[in-house]
Enzyme design. Structure first.
Site, PDB file in Angstrom:
ATOM      1  N   ASP A  76     -53.961  64.348 -44.489  1.00 56.69           N
ATOM      2  CA  ASP A  76     -54.582  64.570 -43.105  1.00 56.69           C
ATOM      3  C   ASP A  76     -55.512  65.275 -43.272  1.00 56.69           C
ATOM      4  O   ASP A  76     -55.260  66.455 -43.975  1.00 56.69           O
ATOM      5  CB  ASP A  76     -53.489  64.810 -41.772  1.00 56.69           C
ATOM      6  CG  ASP A  76     -54.156  64.936 -40.512  1.00 56.69           C
ATOM      7  OD1 ASP A  76     -54.343  64.065 -39.729  1.00 56.69           O
ATOM      8  OD2 ASP A  76     -54.952  66.044 -40.182  1.00 56.69           O
TER       9      ASP A  76
ATOM     10  N   ARG B  53     -62.666  68.063 -33.629  1.00 54.03           N
ATOM     11  CA  ARG B  53     -63.770  66.940 -33.745  1.00 54.03           C
ATOM     12  C   ARG B  53     -64.136  66.155 -32.682  1.00 54.03           C
ATOM     13  O   ARG B  53     -63.366  65.818 -31.813  1.00 54.03           O
ATOM     14  CB  ARG B  53     -62.709  66.025 -34.948  1.00 54.03           C
ATOM     15  CG  ARG B  53     -63.805  65.089 -35.604  1.00 54.03           C
ATOM     16  CD  ARG B  53     -62.909  64.564 -36.734  1.00 54.03           C
ATOM     17  NE  ARG B  53     -62.830  65.620 -38.064  1.00 54.03           N
ATOM     18  CZ  ARG B  53     -61.904  65.233 -39.031  1.00 54.03           C
ATOM     19  NH1 ARG B  53     -60.902  64.382 -39.044  1.00 54.03           N
ATOM     20  NH2 ARG B  53     -61.741  66.447 -40.030  1.00 54.03           N
TER      21      ARG B  53
ATOM     22  N   SER C 112     -61.982  62.315 -41.147  1.00 56.28           N
ATOM     23  CA  SER C 112     -60.446  62.105 -41.200  1.00 56.28           C
ATOM     24  C   SER C 112     -60.281  61.940 -42.868  1.00 56.28           C
ATOM     25  O   SER C 112     -61.157  61.375 -43.443  1.00 56.28           O
ATOM     26  CB  SER C 112     -59.999  61.106 -40.558  1.00 56.28           C
ATOM     27  OG  SER C 112     -58.688  60.664 -41.126  1.00 56.28           O
TER      28      SER C 112
ATOM     29  N   ARG D 121     -58.473  59.621 -43.832  1.00 56.43           N
ATOM     30  CA  ARG D 121     -57.715  58.291 -43.831  1.00 56.43           C
ATOM     31  C   ARG D 121     -58.279  57.420 -45.024  1.00 56.43           C
ATOM     32  O   ARG D 121     -59.490  57.115 -45.091  1.00 56.43           O
ATOM     33  CB  ARG D 121     -57.996  57.296 -42.639  1.00 56.43           C
ATOM     34  CG  ARG D 121     -59.510  57.116 -42.302  1.00 56.43           C
ATOM     35  CD  ARG D 121     -59.558  56.763 -40.874  1.00 56.43           C
ATOM     36  NE  ARG D 121     -59.296  57.886 -39.796  1.00 56.43           N
ATOM     37  CZ  ARG D 121     -59.699  58.014 -38.763  1.00 56.43           C
ATOM     38  NH1 ARG D 121     -60.431  56.931 -38.213  1.00 56.43           N
ATOM     39  NH2 ARG D 121     -59.387  59.052 -37.822  1.00 56.43           N
TER      40      ARG D 121
END
Length: 798
Positions: free
Chosen positions: A189, A493, A688, A690
């Site tokens: 993360d 964010r 992020s 991700r």
């Protein structure tokens, strides 16, 4: 301590010991209560630092001490900031449930029986905010049962601790249980740097990086530069630690910290607490009551939001506030051990920073950043005027406090202190108001101590202990999509559409107490430092700057037990993934490089402007597919703006000449054997961690992503999946490429570190242009590309 005396002590090997010190150093101290047989290795940290110090012959920053103290081979590792790749041995891994699905699927594919380092999974991302904590949690457990069962059984099978849904947000759980001074922790993360508030180097990574560490393979990181932020003075009034990072974001912008660790130091550090806020007994006596006089809460907030400036991570030096926080959270033995090794948990005198920023906390004013980007900084006193000028909606529809950035006990206490004043004058929030506790421990404690009830009475809804609206898990009903509106949050964010999928929502980020004050007033025009409110009795009053205990006077209430220990014997444990599941899908290996140059690549999209991982792989409703690569690939680049028509999710199919959704076009190319490339702008992939933003283009036939520059985590994720992240040697070459062109990338047979690749741009009229593309691949990463992915390469080496 003078620089001369520092060098004399190091040269002579002088270190003062006494009996208690020696006994403490010999004692084994567990990394956490949950892993009694995994020990903190400060002795190894000290040994490695000494080896590197002798080699470099200079004072070291704190960041360097912790990073170099975890080198796989400190005697031979080449070390040059911003240049060389370091091979590191992190202490532990943490994964949130949305990214853990793909990480564990990759670990299963590796064929390894157990994780090699302490690792945990945290269920915080899949709980949608709808009506309130208990009901939302119950609903999430029901609809995500398949995923939670997979993560729980995979954790049990492979030795990974499992924090059940409702336990809290990963970063708050880490701070309460796993972070400690000097730890090197990687997490799947981007806000993993939160742990820097407790003196650790905590770095956000993609799932493939986590798999490397869990497999016992040294983890690679480009040797970071170090940006020093010297803090002087002390915080007071409405100014909070959140304002420090909001100010720094305004200075460095969203990419100013790329490739660097931000290291806070200076006398002002002692006015900031560990978890989020300010102290200062001389000027704020009300904050200094309590059993231990502690005021320990804001460094984590600052480190957490350092992700928004692209920093590798952020860190604070070990001090008495961290010691008190460790003790209050049941880790006094770690605090005592850290005291013995404190020299290695603070920067050396005279150490060199690649860039130095100085902030006088006496002069710092409350800030609010946004909309649409976290680096657009405004003093709270000025944002109303700016909003009027820019045409931003002044009325605040919703105020939201919490998230991993600001959800500590003190955050909740300060917001409650503001709310209590409004209630005393008969007022409630004019805006809708939501509260997200950071953990089950925080929720239980603020319920016991009355904070939650005060926040409810002022009009708030207490949501589940989860990420919720911060990551787009918000079933928002008060507006329609496309309706222009303003929200203020204490989140980190605020990209377009991030919180509620509405591109017209103007989201601003600020401190929890400012959010609460603005929600009470209902407008961006309100400045709590100077403006008055009108009470129910018609009398005007001004809100006073809030005070709150950083830590509860009684012990924390742990709430419900939400942790699942991995069993000692997991030989009989099954991990099932149904072949017909729409949520989970076992991974198939990506194809290897065929040994040839990439010829006639079609351009899937030439992206205009900002393209974050939210644009590349949206969250919100798509989170449910994070364990199913083919299904989640249906969101590929749907938020990116196509330069050809200025629209999102609308690109030209080069074969049919029809415009259609990006994922559909990519699938068409894949089915017809057409390989493709994406062209991007600056800081491509910010936001992020991700890795789906890298997995999806690889899965749908992409071969390269060519941009002006990359965000650190995304660039690494692309490499891990066998893609080529390349940058224009001349950024102006971005303008030479048109969406209808084809590209050939040459030089792959001689692919080598530091050697640019050649790109031939083929225009439809038959003309051609040749440009150079740079890359940051090292030899190991080139092997990933040749094997088809880092996971493929891992299997080749087994």
């Amino acid at each position: 301590q003078s620089l001369l005396s520092f060098f004399l002590q190091k040269a002579l090997g002088v270190r003062q010991y006494h009996v208690a010190s020696v006994l403490c150093q010999r004692a084994k101290v567990a990394m956490s209560h949950f892993e009694p047989n995994e020990y903190i290795q400060y002795d190894l940290l000290e040994k490695n630092i000494d080896i590197v110090r002798k080699r470099l012959n200079r004072p070291l920053t704190l960041s360097e001490k912790i990073i170099y103290g975890h080198l796989d081979d400190p005697a031979k590792q080449e070390i040059e900031r911003g240049k060389t790749y370091l091979r590191l041995r992190p202490d532990r891994v943490a994964m949130q449930d949305a990214t853990a699905q793909m990480a564990m699927l990759q670990f299963i594919s590796s064929g390894l029986p157990k994780v090699a380092v302490p690792s945990t999974i945290h269920c915080d991302h899949l709980i949608e905010a709808q009506v309130g904590g208990e009901k939302d949690l119950r609903r999430a457990k029901d609809i995500n049962q398949e995923v939670y069962n997979f993560l729980a059984t995979a954790g049990a099978k492979y030795g990974v601790g499992f924090w059940r849904p409702g336990s809290g947000i990963i970063h708050q759980i880490i701070l309460e249980n796993y972070a400690y001074p000097g730890v090197l922790l990687i997490g799947t993360d981007s806000h993993t740097p939160n742990g820097g508030g407790l003196g650790g180097i905590c770095i956000g990574v993609g799932g493939a990086d986590a798999v490397d560490v869990m497999a016992g393979i040294p983890w690679e990181l480009k040797c970071p530069k170090v940006i020093g932020v010297k803090l002087t003075g002390s915080l007071s009034g409405w100014t909070s630690p959140k304002d420090v990072i909001l100010k720094v974001a305004g200075i460095l912008t969203v990419k100013g910290g790329t490739g660097a660790i931000v290291e806070y130091h200076g006398p002002g550090v002692d006015s900031i607490s560990c978890t989020g806020e300010k102290g200062g007994c001389a000027t704020r006596p009300a904050a200094c009551v309590g059993p231990d006089g502690a005021i320990v809460v804001g460094m984590a907030t600052i480190c957490n939001m350092g992700a928004e400036i692209g920093a590798t991570t952020s860190v604070f030096p070990y001090n008495h506030r961290m010691k008190k926080y460790l003790s209050k959270t049941g880790r006094e033995d770690i605090a005592k051990l850290a005291d013995e090794y404190k020299d290695h948990l603070v920067p050396d005198p005279g150490c060199h920073y690649d860039q130095l920023i100085e902030i006088n906390l006496n002069e710092l004013k409350p800030h609010i950043n946004g909309p649409f980007t976290p680096d657009l900084a405004h003093p709270v006193a000025e944002v109303g005027t700016v909003a009027e000028k820019e045409g931003w909606p002044l009325d605040i529809r919703v105020g939201l406090i919490g998230s991993c950035t600001n959800s500590s006990y003190e955050d909740m206490g300060r917001s409650a202190a503001v709310a209590r004043q409004a209630l005393a004058h008969g007022l409630k929030c004019k805006s809708q108001f939501t509260i997200t506790p950071g953990s089950e421990q925080i929720r239980a404690t603020i319920e016991r101590d009355g904070y939650a009830q005060i926040l409810r009475e002022v009009g708030g809804i207490v949501l589940a202990n989860a990420c919720g609206p911060c990551i787009g898990q918000w079933d928002r009903k008060d507006i329609k999509k496309g309706e222009k509106n303003t929200i203020v949050t204490s989140y980190n964010r605020n990209f377009t559409g991030r919180n509620d999928a509405n591109p017209e929502t103007h989201a601003f980020v600020t401190s929890p107490e400012i959010v609460t004050a603005l929600a009470i007033a209902g407008t961006l025009k309100f400045n709590p430092e100077t403006d008055f409110l009108t009470g129910k009795d018609g009398k005007k009053f001004k809100l006073e700057a809030p005070d709150a205990d950083e830590l509860p006077r009684a012990e924390f209430d742990p709430g419900q037990d939400t942790y699942q220990h991995p069993p000692k014997d997991s030989s009989g444990q099954r991990v099932d993934v149904s072949p017909t599941s729409q949520r989970l899908q076992l991974l198939e290996p990506f194809d290897k490089w065929d040994g040839k140059d990439l010829e006639d690549l079609q351009i899937l999209i030439k992206v205009k402007g900002k393209c974050t991982t939210d644009h590349i792989s949206a969250a919100g409703p798509w989170l449910k597919f994070r364990g199913h690569l083919d299904n989640i690939s249906n969101n590929l680049l749907i938020g990116a703006i196509n330069i050809e028509n200025g629209k999102a999710n609308s690109v030209r199919n080069a074969v049919t000449q029809e415009f259609g959704p990006v994922p559909d076009t990519a699938r068409y190319y894949k089915e017809h054997g057409i390989r493709w490339v994406v062209i991007g702008d600056e800081n491509y992939g910010e936001g992020s961690s991700r890795e789906h933003a890298a997995l999806e283009p690889r899965h749908l036939g992409g071969r390269a992503i060519i941009t002006k520059s990359f965000a650190r985590i995304h660039e690494t994720n692309l490499k891990k999946q066998g893609l080529l992240p390349l940058t224009f040697a001349d950024p102006a070459d971005y303008n030479k490429i048109h969406p209808v062109d084809k590209l050939t990338i040459e030089g792959l047979k001689d692919f080598a570190p530091g050697k640019p690749l050649k790109c031939i741009i083929k225009h439809p009229n038959g003309t051609q242009e040749t440009i150079l593309l740079n890359h940051t691949f090292n030899e190991t990463q080139i092997e990933w590309f040749r094997a088809g992915s880092a996971l493929n390469r891992m299997k080749e080496l087994q």
